[in-house]
Write a protein that holds these residues in place. Structure first.
Motif, PDB file in Angstrom:
ATOM      1  N   GLN B   4       0.837  -1.202   0.000  1.00 34.66           N
ATOM      2  CA  GLN B   4       0.000   0.000   0.000  1.00 34.66           C
ATOM      3  C   GLN B   4       0.877   1.259   0.000  1.00 34.66           C
ATOM      4  OE1 GLN B   4      -2.980   0.504   3.162  1.00 34.66           O
ATOM      5  NE2 GLN B   4      -2.728   2.703   2.878  1.00 34.66           N
ATOM      6  N   ARG B   5       1.942   1.246   0.814  1.00 29.22           N
ATOM      7  CA  ARG B   5       2.814   2.418   0.877  1.00 29.22           C
ATOM      8  C   ARG B   5       3.424   2.701  -0.489  1.00 29.22           C
ATOM      9  NH1 ARG B   5       4.920   4.260   5.790  1.00 29.22           N
ATOM     10  NH2 ARG B   5       6.842   4.791   4.720  1.00 29.22           N
ATOM     11  N   ALA B   8       0.889   4.575  -2.746  1.00 35.24           N
ATOM     12  CA  ALA B   8       0.177   5.767  -2.294  1.00 35.24           C
ATOM     13  C   ALA B   8       0.511   6.941  -3.213  1.00 35.24           C
ATOM     14  CB  ALA B   8       0.557   6.091  -0.846  1.00 35.24           C
ATOM     15  N   PRO B   9      -0.510   7.693  -3.655  1.00 40.42           N
ATOM     16  CA  PRO B   9      -0.265   8.755  -4.643  1.00 40.42           C
ATOM     17  C   PRO B   9       0.604   9.898  -4.133  1.00 40.42           C
ATOM     18  CG  PRO B   9      -2.523   8.842  -3.830  1.00 40.42           C
ATOM     19  CD  PRO B   9      -1.933   7.570  -3.306  1.00 40.42           C
ATOM     20  N   GLN B  11       3.061   9.290  -1.838  1.00 38.48           N
ATOM     21  CA  GLN B  11       4.212   8.616  -1.227  1.00 38.48           C
ATOM     22  C   GLN B  11       5.468   9.482  -1.391  1.00 38.48           C
ATOM     23  OE1 GLN B  11       3.953   5.570   0.146  1.00 38.48           O
ATOM     24  NE2 GLN B  11       6.102   5.499   0.760  1.00 38.48           N
TER      25      GLN B  11
END
Lengths: 156, 156
Positions: B4-5, B8-9, B11
């Protein structure tokens, strides 16, 4: 010019927070965490009056808040869910709903900066202490279109 | 969690701006300069459509803006005075008056981040290019209670 700079109330202040007020702080914090990949923050409950000495518009208040922090280097997103009333947080929520409540600056002497800001048309609305420091909120909406928070940290 | 990390948009994005919209940008910029001791910023006029290729809600727009920047290290206060219409700036001013319009993040690939954000309920409202980069505004008001701006800088 040099003299004006030396007396500016936010001279050399660090812009350190963007503060949101939210009806559901955990939801908003979770959303920012999901979009940034940062850890979902745990809420921090502010102290009650007996420890925080919270003054709202000059009067002691039992209001507290749940705080959630997402750190982006120099600056953090702080999400504040009001608990109880009256407070500047509750006032904002009742008037605007969720949104950006304040920007915060770390200063050397919060009381001195607040006095100068008040003379510039940015008066104090709320203040209190926390473990390691004190805060003062100022009603900057008219002059700056946002509230200000001054944070003064005591030396460890 | 690791997966998920990595997707992430925002990140590893840098929180780099707090963007205000103001009817009179010079007044608000001057006030912030006075209170912080920073130099009074000169306005920067954004390019017209022929250079900026500004799209607002998917349609070319001649709208521009006067920009004023006050720098606080990692993060700047940007003050935007709308010139012409339609734009997200003018929409905000008509709806709210002066206030905090957006928070901006520097990202590596603005189009890719915007596509992911759109899928998360944060759709694009305006985009354009400027000397050295591009920007995309996203309507985060419902999900995040603030608009987002993505900034992508081209390598020098």
């Amino acid at each position: 010019m040099a003299e004006q700079r030396s007396t500016a109330p936010l001279q050399n202040a660090t812009l350190c927070q963007i503060g949101f007020v939210a009806r559901d702080g955990a939801r908003l914090a979770g959303k920012f965490a999901r979009l940034t990949g940062l850890p979902v923050p745990e809420p921090v409950l502010t102290d009650g009056f007996e420890k925080a000495h919270t003054l709202h518009r000059g009067t002691p208040t039992p209001a507290t808040a749940k705080l959630f922090f997402l750190n982006f280097g120099q600056v953090a997103i702080e999400i504040i869910e009001p608990v109880g009333a009256p407070s500047t947080w509750r006032e904002f929520l009742d008037k605007h709903g969720d949104g950006v409540h304040h920007i915060a600056f770390t200063v050397g002497n919060a009381d001195q900066s607040a006095a100068t800001l008040a003379a510039e048309g940015v008066p104090v609305v709320q203040s209190g202490v926390f473990e390691g420091g004190k805060y003062i909120y100022l009603e900057g909406e008219k002059e700056l279109s946002v509230l200000l928070e001054l944070l003064e940290f005591t030396s460890p």
